[in-house]
Design a protein around this motif. Structure first.
Motif, PDB file in Angstrom:
ATOM      1  N   PRO A   7       0.824  -1.213   0.000  1.00 49.80           N
ATOM      2  CA  PRO A   7       0.000   0.000   0.000  1.00 49.80           C
ATOM      3  C   PRO A   7       0.855   1.258   0.000  1.00 49.80           C
ATOM      4  CG  PRO A   7       0.105  -0.913   2.212  1.00 49.80           C
ATOM      5  CD  PRO A   7       0.830  -1.889   1.313  1.00 49.80           C
ATOM      6  N   ALA A   8       0.307   2.326  -0.542  1.00 50.17           N
ATOM      7  CA  ALA A   8       0.984   3.625  -0.485  1.00 50.17           C
ATOM      8  C   ALA A   8       0.875   4.190   0.923  1.00 50.17           C
ATOM      9  CB  ALA A   8       0.349   4.582  -1.495  1.00 50.17           C
ATOM     10  N   ASN A   9       1.907   4.913   1.352  1.00 50.95           N
ATOM     11  CA  ASN A   9       1.895   5.560   2.668  1.00 50.95           C
ATOM     12  C   ASN A   9       1.586   4.571   3.786  1.00 50.95           C
ATOM     13  OD1 ASN A   9       2.292   8.143   1.423  1.00 50.95           O
ATOM     14  ND2 ASN A   9       0.111   8.154   0.917  1.00 50.95           N
ATOM     15  N   ARG A  10       2.217   3.425   3.742  1.00 48.58           N
ATOM     16  CA  ARG A  10       1.949   2.378   4.740  1.00 48.58           C
ATOM     17  C   ARG A  10       2.427   2.797   6.126  1.00 48.58           C
ATOM     18  NH1 ARG A  10       6.626  -0.610   5.878  1.00 48.58           N
ATOM     19  NH2 ARG A  10       8.366  -0.150   4.470  1.00 48.58           N
ATOM     20  N   GLU A  11       1.798   2.206   7.127  1.00 53.52           N
ATOM     21  CA  GLU A  11       2.195   2.430   8.502  1.00 53.52           C
ATOM     22  C   GLU A  11       3.564   1.806   8.760  1.00 53.52           C
ATOM     23  OE1 GLU A  11       0.559   4.218  10.580  1.00 53.52           O
ATOM     24  OE2 GLU A  11      -1.446   4.377   9.696  1.00 53.52           O
ATOM     25  N   LEU A  12       4.304   2.359   9.704  1.00 55.20           N
ATOM     26  CA  LEU A  12       5.570   1.819  10.185  1.00 55.20           C
ATOM     27  C   LEU A  12       6.685   1.831   9.147  1.00 55.20           C
ATOM     28  CD1 LEU A  12       4.314  -1.200  12.335  1.00 55.20           C
ATOM     29  CD2 LEU A  12       5.058   1.046  13.135  1.00 55.20           C
ATOM     30  N   ARG A  13       6.495   2.563   8.049  1.00 56.79           N
ATOM     31  CA  ARG A  13       7.588   2.685   7.100  1.00 56.79           C
ATOM     32  C   ARG A  13       8.715   3.492   7.734  1.00 56.79           C
ATOM     33  NH1 ARG A  13       9.868   6.387   3.997  1.00 56.79           N
ATOM     34  NH2 ARG A  13      10.822   5.774   2.004  1.00 56.79           N
ATOM     35  N   THR A  14       9.937   2.992   7.629  1.00 58.39           N
ATOM     36  CA  THR A  14      11.094   3.701   8.161  1.00 58.39           C
ATOM     37  C   THR A  14      11.745   4.551   7.068  1.00 58.39           C
ATOM     38  OG1 THR A  14      12.654   1.939   7.603  1.00 58.39           O
ATOM     39  CG2 THR A  14      11.584   1.816   9.766  1.00 58.39           C
ATOM     40  N   PRO A  15      12.509   5.561   7.457  1.00 59.34           N
ATOM     41  CA  PRO A  15      13.338   6.243   6.454  1.00 59.34           C
ATOM     42  C   PRO A  15      14.280   5.243   5.791  1.00 59.34           C
ATOM     43  CG  PRO A  15      13.323   7.455   8.529  1.00 59.34           C
ATOM     44  CD  PRO A  15      12.673   6.133   8.796  1.00 59.34           C
ATOM     45  N   HIS A  16      14.715   5.557   4.610  1.00 62.78           N
ATOM     46  CA  HIS A  16      15.688   4.747   3.867  1.00 62.78           C
ATOM     47  C   HIS A  16      15.160   3.359   3.502  1.00 62.78           C
ATOM     48  CE1 HIS A  16      18.724   7.804   4.374  1.00 62.78           C
ATOM     49  NE2 HIS A  16      18.414   7.867   5.660  1.00 62.78           N
ATOM     50  N   SER A  17      13.856   3.261   3.299  1.00 68.06           N
ATOM     51  CA  SER A  17      13.284   1.990   2.865  1.00 68.06           C
ATOM     52  C   SER A  17      13.578   1.712   1.395  1.00 68.06           C
ATOM     53  CB  SER A  17      11.770   1.989   3.086  1.00 68.06           C
ATOM     54  OG  SER A  17      11.458   1.920   4.458  1.00 68.06           O
TER      55      SER A  17
ATOM     56  N   SER B 200      15.527   7.056  11.528  1.00 73.71           N
ATOM     57  CA  SER B 200      16.687   6.572  10.792  1.00 73.71           C
ATOM     58  C   SER B 200      17.639   5.945  11.794  1.00 73.71           C
ATOM     59  CB  SER B 200      17.371   7.727  10.070  1.00 73.71           C
ATOM     60  OG  SER B 200      18.595   7.318   9.508  1.00 73.71           O
ATOM     61  N   THR B 201      18.079   4.719  11.543  1.00 75.51           N
ATOM     62  CA  THR B 201      18.914   4.003  12.504  1.00 75.51           C
ATOM     63  C   THR B 201      20.200   4.756  12.798  1.00 75.51           C
ATOM     64  OG1 THR B 201      17.998   1.911  11.722  1.00 75.51           O
ATOM     65  CG2 THR B 201      20.041   1.793  12.985  1.00 75.51           C
ATOM     66  N   ALA B 202      20.760   5.413  11.804  1.00 77.43           N
ATOM     67  CA  ALA B 202      22.024   6.134  11.971  1.00 77.43           C
ATOM     68  C   ALA B 202      21.848   7.643  11.974  1.00 77.43           C
ATOM     69  CB  ALA B 202      23.005   5.720  10.885  1.00 77.43           C
ATOM     70  N   SER B 203      20.652   8.123  12.334  1.00 74.72           N
ATOM     71  CA  SER B 203      20.331   9.537  12.401  1.00 74.72           C
ATOM     72  C   SER B 203      20.299  10.156  10.992  1.00 74.72           C
ATOM     73  CB  SER B 203      21.321  10.291  13.298  1.00 74.72           C
ATOM     74  OG  SER B 203      20.885  11.616  13.531  1.00 74.72           O
ATOM     75  N   TRP B 204      20.051  11.452  10.933  1.00 74.72           N
ATOM     76  CA  TRP B 204      19.799  12.113   9.643  1.00 74.72           C
ATOM     77  C   TRP B 204      20.996  12.128   8.692  1.00 74.72           C
ATOM     78  CZ3 TRP B 204      22.833  16.268   8.516  1.00 74.72           C
ATOM     79  CH2 TRP B 204      23.431  16.947   9.578  1.00 74.72           C
ATOM     80  N   PRO B 205      22.285  12.057   9.150  1.00 71.84           N
ATOM     81  CA  PRO B 205      23.384  12.046   8.175  1.00 71.84           C
ATOM     82  C   PRO B 205      23.395  10.819   7.260  1.00 71.84           C
ATOM     83  CG  PRO B 205      24.213  12.766  10.298  1.00 71.84           C
ATOM     84  CD  PRO B 205      22.815  12.249  10.522  1.00 71.84           C
TER      85      PRO B 205
END
Length: 493
Positions: free
Chosen positions: A76-86, A252-257
């Motif tokens: 689905p679009a805009n799914r729940e629990l999506r993390t950054p950098h997927s 993000s696991t490693a923060s924004w950088p």
């Protein structure tokens, strides 16, 4: 491998996993596991006093029996629990680049786990470089690999020196590859239904946040480990945790950088915990499972770290809530003209709806890791303290990882039968240990050491300098920055 308290509708099961009628209720076995499935909404806050004796049906039966079929749903679009950098981070440039993905399913009743590992290297080139291109660009190791560490710690690997049949979505956790297509049929270049996949693909895989299927054959490149000839699988997944508090924006696991090519390789835990339902054919057996604990993560950049370790587990005993652990550390190269490296590590624990994060920019993380057989880590910040200790009697299995020197080569050792102790406390105002939040054990921890050299036990403390810590703690929402200008959003975010 650099890896809830609200009201629940306890009578509801996830629709996408609702094929339990295919199981004989007589096969259901009570077991203490790390996750409970209660509630339709993936953001539902799980109750800490859940019934630990769940009926989780698992069956191993003869290969001649017809397999069960989990229910497929398009991502689905805009799914729940999506993390950054997927998404897939390849930017089209010819620089040295790899991206790797890791998906694990654990079957507590059988004390077995299946770890699926995919990688693509140097995708700017469709195949092996000729002499001219190699003179221009230097050594490259273009290719796509699929590895599985499966039941009884047996192994399978299939690799192709061609990258043109690999695809990955720019912003979502969907990817696939066709090693061998059917005659007169084009290989898929995006997510397709299971039926369409079977019509097009003889050997290959496709995976999304909620669906995973494939068939691969061992290509004989790993005579040093015990292998199986082929593997086939289909299962659906319901994510329970991303990387962050339940009901909050995921981190993000490693923060924004991590949005910048600064601290490579990058690492993102995509799903700290989920529930998977389906089947896996492995070495003449068919493993069927319902609501099996599952996990996923990814790496990308120039190559794997110079040296690293990793601990991951979401199957625990002695718990009255839901627990997921991911901890890792490594030596990584810093961007610059000189060969400068740093040692970093983190510990992440999801428990009863809260994410306890111990990272160098907010915490002090210590470790003592043997070349093989022993893992100890501790972390503390202003509010909490965590400690984990893991051992294994297994010799482990040698796996492959992307390297600058030789591409996808044997480079690390893993087991999924580690013994683990995990404890988590609150910290008092004077820094001493306060309330004990968590005290659990497992005999199904995934453990890894990789790279090197590993001359002796690795003992180090990781904490960011004050200025660096302040920069990394600064609340920059990279996704929000590009929301008004999505066409400028970097690949992978």
């Amino acid at each position: 491998m650099l890896s809830l308290s609200a009201t629940i509708n306890s009578g509801e099961m996830v629709a996408s996993l609702a094929w339990s009628s295919m199981f004989s209720r007589g096969c259901a076995l009570p077991v203490n596991i790390g996750f409970c499935n209660r509630g339709k909404d993936s953001n539902t806050h799980l109750s800490s006093n859940c019934e630990r004796k769940r009926n989780s049906a698992v069956l191993v039966r003869a290969r001649t029996n017809a397999p069960v079929m989990p229910e497929y749903e398009h991502t689905p679009a805009n799914r729940e629990l999506r993390t950054p950098h997927s998404g897939y981070h390849f930017d089209g440039s010819a620089r040295r680049f790899f991206e790797g993905w890791y998906f694990k399913v654990s079957i507590p009743e059988q004390k077995q786990s299946f770890c699926f590992m995919y990688s693509v290297e140097d995708p700017a080139f469709s195949g092996k470089l000729g002499k001219f291109d190699e003179a221009v660009y230097g050594s490259r190791f273009t290719g796509v690999g699929a590895q599985i560490l499966g039941a009884h710690e047996k192994y399978i690997c299939q690799f192709s020196e061609e990258s043109n049949n690999f695809w990955g979505d720019r912003h979502e956790l969907t990817l696939g590859n066709t090693f061998l297509a059917r005659e007169a049929v084009s290989a898929p270049n995006g997510e397709v239904s299971p039926q369409e996949f079977q019509k097009c693909v003889l050997e290959g895989f496709q995976v999304t946040p909620i669906w995973h299927q494939g068939f691969i054959r061992d290509d004989g490149r790993s005579p040093y480990v015990q292998t199986v000839k082929s593997a086939r699988w289909e299962y659906s997944t319901r994510p329970i945790y991303g990387w962050g508090d339940v009901g909050s924006n995921q981190k993000s696991t490693a923060s924004w950088p991590a949005a910048l090519p600064v601290f490579e390789p990058h690492w993102q835990v995509c799903m700290a915990g989920g529930l998977s339902t389906g089947w896996i054919e492995w070495d003449g057996e068919q493993f069927e499972f319902e609501d099996a604990p599952s996990y996923s993560e990814k790496n990308w950049g120039g190559a794997f770290p110079k040296k690293w370790f990793w601990v991951q587990c979401n199957v625990f005993e002695g718990v009255t809530g839901e627990v997921a652990l991911t901890a890792a550390g490594g030596t990584r190269k810093l961007v610059g003209l000189t060969e400068t490296f740093e040692d970093v590590a983190l510990i992440g624990v999801h428990y009863d709806g809260k994410f306890y994060e111990f990272v160098p920019w907010t915490s002090t993380v210590k470790w003592k890791i043997a070349p093989w057989g022993y893992w100890y880590m501790s972390g503390e910040n202003d509010s909490y303290k965590v400690e984990l200790e893991a051992t294994t009697k297994s010799d482990g299995t040698v796996l492959r990882a992307p390297t600058i020197e030789g591409g996808l080569i044997p480079y690390c050792r893993d087991t999924c039968s580690g013994d683990l102790k995990l404890r988590l406390w609150e910290r008092r105002y004077d820094g001493t240990e306060g309330k004990l939040i968590l005290d659990v054990t497992s005999d199904m921890a995934a453990l890894e050491t990789g790279g090197g050299p590993w001359y002796d036990t690795w003992k180090t403390t990781s904490a960011s300098p004050p200025l660096v810590g302040q920069i990394l703690r600064f609340p920059i929402d990279v996704d929000a920055i590009f929301k008004p200008i999505p066409f400028l959003k970097p690949p992978g975010l």
